[in-house]
Motif scaffolding. Structure first.
Motif, PDB file in Angstrom:
ATOM      1  N   ARG A  35      -9.111  40.313  13.642  1.00  0.00           N
ATOM      2  CA  ARG A  35      -9.672  40.228  12.287  1.00  0.00           C
ATOM      3  C   ARG A  35     -10.205  41.585  11.865  1.00  0.00           C
ATOM      4  O   ARG A  35     -10.098  41.966  10.696  1.00  0.00           O
ATOM      5  CB  ARG A  35     -10.791  39.178  12.249  1.00  0.00           C
ATOM      6  CG  ARG A  35     -10.308  37.734  12.371  1.00  0.00           C
ATOM      7  CD  ARG A  35     -11.404  36.748  12.033  1.00  0.00           C
ATOM      8  NE  ARG A  35     -10.968  35.378  12.279  1.00  0.00           N
ATOM      9  CZ  ARG A  35     -11.477  34.571  13.196  1.00  0.00           C
ATOM     10  NH1 ARG A  35     -12.473  34.993  13.945  1.00  0.00           N
ATOM     11  NH2 ARG A  35     -11.013  33.358  13.359  1.00  0.00           N
ATOM     12  N   TRP A  82     -16.276  41.973   4.158  1.00  0.00           N
ATOM     13  CA  TRP A  82     -15.354  40.873   4.454  1.00  0.00           C
ATOM     14  C   TRP A  82     -16.135  39.604   4.780  1.00  0.00           C
ATOM     15  O   TRP A  82     -15.808  38.515   4.294  1.00  0.00           O
ATOM     16  CB  TRP A  82     -14.464  41.263   5.631  1.00  0.00           C
ATOM     17  CG  TRP A  82     -13.578  40.154   6.116  1.00  0.00           C
ATOM     18  CD1 TRP A  82     -12.337  39.830   5.653  1.00  0.00           C
ATOM     19  CD2 TRP A  82     -13.886  39.203   7.153  1.00  0.00           C
ATOM     20  NE1 TRP A  82     -11.850  38.733   6.334  1.00  0.00           N
ATOM     21  CE2 TRP A  82     -12.781  38.334   7.255  1.00  0.00           C
ATOM     22  CE3 TRP A  82     -14.983  39.006   7.988  1.00  0.00           C
ATOM     23  CZ2 TRP A  82     -12.740  37.282   8.181  1.00  0.00           C
ATOM     24  CZ3 TRP A  82     -14.950  37.960   8.908  1.00  0.00           C
ATOM     25  CH2 TRP A  82     -13.840  37.108   8.997  1.00  0.00           C
ATOM     26  N   VAL A 100     -21.517  33.750   8.876  1.00  0.00           N
ATOM     27  CA  VAL A 100     -20.347  34.375   9.512  1.00  0.00           C
ATOM     28  C   VAL A 100     -20.863  35.388  10.527  1.00  0.00           C
ATOM     29  O   VAL A 100     -21.604  36.305  10.161  1.00  0.00           O
ATOM     30  CB  VAL A 100     -19.449  35.083   8.470  1.00  0.00           C
ATOM     31  CG1 VAL A 100     -18.272  35.767   9.158  1.00  0.00           C
ATOM     32  CG2 VAL A 100     -18.955  34.088   7.424  1.00  0.00           C
ATOM     33  N   GLN A 112     -16.506  35.535   3.089  1.00  0.00           N
ATOM     34  CA  GLN A 112     -16.246  34.274   3.798  1.00  0.00           C
ATOM     35  C   GLN A 112     -17.447  33.331   3.753  1.00  0.00           C
ATOM     36  O   GLN A 112     -17.274  32.105   3.817  1.00  0.00           O
ATOM     37  CB  GLN A 112     -15.903  34.553   5.279  1.00  0.00           C
ATOM     38  CG  GLN A 112     -14.982  35.720   5.549  1.00  0.00           C
ATOM     39  CD  GLN A 112     -13.675  35.654   4.785  1.00  0.00           C
ATOM     40  OE1 GLN A 112     -13.017  34.617   4.782  1.00  0.00           O
ATOM     41  NE2 GLN A 112     -13.303  36.752   4.136  1.00  0.00           N
TER      42      GLN A 112
END
Length: 394
Positions: free
Chosen positions: A389, A193, A159, A197
């Motif tokens: 985001r 975060w 990510v 993911q």
């Protein structure tokens, strides 16, 4: 005795070499180009009055943003001051302002253009005001890095998290690949975060903020981090190293914060007994580890506001801000010094000077739009997705 003759080599300078020699230009570079037009002399005694007059003539049509690292001569005309993301949001909150004059650097003006309405026009007083850190990651280099990750079989686990100090192209890459943007204030939340993911993070473009957040704030080890060098084949890493890593750090850094070393910390502690060392997380890991406190620009300001009278502080961030804070808090008996003995301004930030600001405001007041920063719609859409985001982070 004879001397061996060295044969002449037919070496052609590379485009990068020509660029560094000042003989070529890179239109995609954050450095930009010099702005056209006649600039008033810095010694012009009427500059301040001319800036005031032009700003008054423009009235509510103009909103001037001043980054913390700007010169005092420019900051005095800012309607708001702050870090790059705060200023971009402040601009978006002023829809009545037709012109957003961003006294900062190129990537900041891009972010303001992304977040403001189509009716608003973002202006950078000097197009040569870039950011060396943002320049260290180009869209082509990052696309090649993703190919390397794909060939290593790890891209689907990665990510991207890109620092606010990056170009619109890099922010758009991040948005396209399911990543988010971060600031120096919320980097920990962004990484938390990201690891929800996927299994790995590609952190762009500041290696130090990525490493410091992962190791200092999240408890990872230095061995969990690898450094991707875009100037080496495959980033200088093996597929095995990429598979083992949690943090893939881009080889980029801030030219100002990267100058501070452990010697700076040891030296100031020896010179000023009882000093509190407070540094920005863009500093090297060993500097951050040796400091008393670490935080963003806004954190530094708030820490000094809350500090008791008579306390002593050595600050590891840009010199314009440190001097401004030293003058501000001197009446309260707070001693504030620059962490290093060597003077270190942000050279690109300092390209925004009073002559450029006067030229910009007077041009706008006469109805001439100059130095507009405009991000194309596709890039804007994906960059905005990454920024959204970030805004949605808990």
């Amino acid at each position: 005795m004879t001397t061996a003759q060295t044969p002449e080599l037919d070496v052609q300078p590379t485009p990068l070499a020509l660029l560094l020699l000042g003989r070529e230009a890179d239109p995609k570079s954050e450095r930009g180009v010099e702005c056209p037009g006649d600039l008033p002399s810095p010694s012009d005694p009427d500059l301040v009055e001319r800036a005031r007059a032009a700003k008054e003539k423009l009235g509510d049509k103009v909103f001037v943003l001043g980054h913390h690292y700007q010169r005092d001569e420019v900051i005095q005309f800012a309607d708001v001051t702050g870090d790059s993301f705060k200023l971009a949001r402040d601009a978006a909150a002023r829809p009545e302002a037709e012109y957003i004059v961003f006294c900062g650097v190129h990537f900041m003006a891009e972010s303001a253009d992304i977040l403001t309405s189509d009716d608003q026009k973002v202006v950078l007083p000097d197009l040569a005001a870039g950011c060396s850190m943002a320049d260290m990651a180009t869209a082509e280099q990052v696309a090649e890095c993703w190919d390397v990750l794909t060939e290593a079989g790890v891209a689907d686990q990665v990510v991207p998290v890109s620092y606010m100090n990056s170009s619109a192209d890099i922010k758009a890459f991040t948005g396209r690949h399911g990543g988010t943007i971060c600031t120096s204030s919320n980097a920990r939340r962004a990484l938390d975060w990201a690891f929800e993911q996927g299994e790995k993070v590609l952190f762009l473009p500041d290696q130090h903020l990525g490493r410091n957040t992962a190791v200092r704030d999240m408890g990872m080890s230095l061995d969990d981090c690898v450094l991707y060098n875009p100037h080496k084949p495959n980033g200088g890493l093996t597929a095995e190293e990429l598979r083992a890593a949690k943090m893939i750090l881009w080889r980029g850094h801030c030219s100002v914060h990267g100058r501070f070393g452990l010697d700076s910390v040891n030296d100031v502690r020896a010179r000023i007994p009882g000093v509190n060392v407070l540094v920005h997380p863009e500093c090297r890991h060993e500097v951050v580890a040796a400091a008393d406190q670490v935080g963003s620009t806004e954190y530094i300001i708030k820490a000094l506001e809350a500090a008791p009278a008579g306390s002593k502080w050595a600050i590891g961030t840009e010199l314009n801000l440190v001097r401004r804070l030293a003058n501000r808090f001197a009446p309260e008996g707070k001693e504030i010094v620059f962490l290093d003995r060597t003077v270190c301004f942000c050279s690109t930030m300092n390209r925004i000077d009073l002559p450029h600001l006067v030229w910009t405001l007077e041009s706008l007041a006469e109805g001439n739009l100059v130095n507009r920063i405009e991000v194309d719609k596709e890039t804007e859409a994906f960059a905005k997705l990454a920024l959204e985001r970030m805004l949605a982070l808990p």
